[in-house]
Design an enzyme around this catalytic site. Structure first.
Site, PDB file in Angstrom:
ATOM      1  N   ILE A  17       0.826  -1.209   0.000  1.00 58.96           N
ATOM      2  CA  ILE A  17       0.000   0.000   0.000  1.00 58.96           C
ATOM      3  C   ILE A  17       0.857   1.254   0.000  1.00 58.96           C
ATOM      4  O   ILE A  17       0.624   2.192  -0.773  1.00 58.96           O
ATOM      5  CB  ILE A  17      -0.970  -0.003   1.195  1.00 58.96           C
ATOM      6  N   ASN A 108      -4.588  -1.231   8.582  1.00 56.30           N
ATOM      7  CA  ASN A 108      -5.775  -2.021   8.890  1.00 56.30           C
ATOM      8  C   ASN A 108      -6.052  -2.024  10.387  1.00 56.30           C
ATOM      9  O   ASN A 108      -5.149  -1.871  11.206  1.00 56.30           O
ATOM     10  CB  ASN A 108      -5.599  -3.466   8.416  1.00 56.30           C
ATOM     11  N   LYS A 210     -14.942  -1.342   7.725  1.00 53.06           N
ATOM     12  CA  LYS A 210     -13.977  -2.204   7.051  1.00 53.06           C
ATOM     13  C   LYS A 210     -13.560  -3.345   7.981  1.00 53.06           C
ATOM     14  O   LYS A 210     -13.470  -4.503   7.567  1.00 53.06           O
ATOM     15  CB  LYS A 210     -12.750  -1.410   6.611  1.00 53.06           C
ATOM     16  N   ASN A 214     -13.151  -7.670   7.798  1.00 54.67           N
ATOM     17  CA  ASN A 214     -11.869  -8.395   7.785  1.00 54.67           C
ATOM     18  C   ASN A 214     -11.394  -8.885   9.143  1.00 54.67           C
ATOM     19  O   ASN A 214     -10.421  -9.635   9.220  1.00 54.67           O
ATOM     20  CB  ASN A 214     -10.779  -7.575   7.070  1.00 54.67           C
ATOM     21  N   ASN A 218     -10.003 -12.689   7.941  1.00 53.66           N
ATOM     22  CA  ASN A 218      -8.546 -12.699   8.030  1.00 53.66           C
ATOM     23  C   ASN A 218      -8.043 -13.797   8.963  1.00 53.66           C
ATOM     24  O   ASN A 218      -7.277 -14.667   8.541  1.00 53.66           O
ATOM     25  CB  ASN A 218      -8.024 -11.325   8.454  1.00 53.66           C
ATOM     26  N   SER A 279      -4.799 -10.854   3.582  1.00 53.95           N
ATOM     27  CA  SER A 279      -3.457 -10.385   3.933  1.00 53.95           C
ATOM     28  C   SER A 279      -2.880 -11.187   5.090  1.00 53.95           C
ATOM     29  O   SER A 279      -1.667 -11.455   5.127  1.00 53.95           O
ATOM     30  CB  SER A 279      -3.496  -8.897   4.286  1.00 53.95           C
ATOM     31  N   GLU A 291      -1.430  -9.436  12.303  1.00 51.91           N
ATOM     32  CA  GLU A 291      -2.044  -8.225  12.861  1.00 51.91           C
ATOM     33  C   GLU A 291      -3.234  -8.548  13.764  1.00 51.91           C
ATOM     34  O   GLU A 291      -4.267  -7.886  13.694  1.00 51.91           O
ATOM     35  CB  GLU A 291      -2.505  -7.308  11.727  1.00 51.91           C
TER      36      GLU A 291
END
Length: 337
Positions: A17, A108, A210, A214, A218, A279, A291
């Site tokens: 990103i 994120n 968002k 996720n 995730n 991701s 994460e």
């Protein structure tokens, strides 16, 4: 008041990103610097920063250094590192920050500043899950922050070489929701750089929405190795994911960010991505830290702060944490607050 300008831009984290944003900003006329290390630093100094997008290749020259003092004070600092690396990186960026430097957090999950100027009954609280000792708040003070939600997918072909896949959306907003001259100037810069940029009156709502999608697929993908289509095709797994999302929805309602959709509505959106490797799954396969804290632990903590029970979120966190610890991708001694 003088006009806000973003002439000097530093990218911290020139990965998928950050690299994508850096090339676009450089092509729009910004003087782009990159704080990097190792193979990425060497590649940037030798070859510049390259982006493959829409069948075209764009390469820009950037000033790259492993020492923020060499880069100097910037107008805009784009923080695009993964959450597990943020604590160590934040201690290095001080020389980039002047009195009026804007720090754009293109990351994120729940950020450390999430409850600053927002949150109803829990406004102003710090989140142990993402900033356990307050180091982030000290290194990156709240007055510098503008939040950013990224709706795009890119990957790293090689150090300093980025490939864009789809999406070009960037949502930015002040933590307190004000339409300030600096957020308007930032919006104009991002539009000039070719992004589909918009300003949010409540960036925390965009972050939470968002996250609502996720925070489940995730870690489930990391646990199972499955792509998102396989995850949502299993009715038992989909039911579990929906239960976690309903817990997060209840937390959002308590802090002033209600979601007017049901989990199944969001599943429809996720399905449109097709057989997508998240991701976090990519990080597990690459042996990189995950994460979890920004995506799941912070939600559990917000549940505790708002008196919302989170039994399904707790299960998801416990299993995902143990899985990552077994692979050395999450601190072995860290437990939930």
């Amino acid at each position: 008041m003088s006009k806000v300008q973003f002439s000097k831009v530093a990218i911290v984290g020139a990965g998928a990103i950050g690299g994508w944003m850096g090339v676009h900003l450089a092509r729009a006329g910004a003087q782009v610097s990159v704080l990097a290390r190792g193979d990425t630093l060497a590649a940037l100094q030798r070859d510049g920063l390259t982006l493959h997008q829409g069948g075209e290749q764009h390469t820009v020259s950037v000033q790259a250094s492993g020492d923020a003092a060499v880069l100097g004070v910037q107008d805009l600092v784009v923080m695009a590192v993964k959450a597990p690396a943020l604590a160590s990186v934040a201690q290095q960026v001080g020389p980039l920050l002047g009195p009026h430097t804007v720090v754009l957090t293109a990351m994120n999950g729940v950020p450390w500043w999430f409850l600053q100027g927002f949150g109803g009954p829990v406004a102003g609280r710090s989140l142990h899950a993402v900033d356990p000792d307050g180091a982030l708040a000290r290194a990156l003070p709240a007055p510098h922050i503008i939040g950013c939600v990224v709706h795009a997918s890119s990957s790293v072909d090689a150090p300093g070489v980025i490939r864009h896949h789809f999406g070009d959306g960037l949502i930015v907003g002040e933590p307190d929701g004000q339409l300030t001259p600096r957020v308007q100037a930032l919006h104009a810069l991002l539009q000039k750089a070719g992004f589909n940029a918009s300003v949010s009156p409540q960036i925390q709502k965009d972050i939470w929405y968002k996250l609502w999608g996720n925070m489940t697929v995730n870690p489930v993908s990391a646990l199972t190795g499955a792509t998102t289509d396989r995850i949502l095709d299993d009715p038992l797994v989909r039911q579990f994911i929906s239960s976690v999302m309903l817990e997060a929805k209840a937390i959002g309602a308590r802090i002033g960010i209600p979601i007017d959709q049901q989990p199944e509505d969001r599943h429809v959106v996720t399905r449109k991505l097709g057989a997508f490797r998240t991701s976090m799954l990519q990080d597990v396969e690459a042996g990189k830290p995950v994460e979890l804290d920004a995506l799941v632990t912070a939600v559990r903590e917000l549940g505790q702060l708002t008196d919302v029970q989170t039994p399904c979120t707790d299960v998801l966190l416990g299993l995902s944490r143990l899985h990552a610890q077994q692979r050395g991708l999450y601190p072995a001694n860290r437990q939930s607050p």
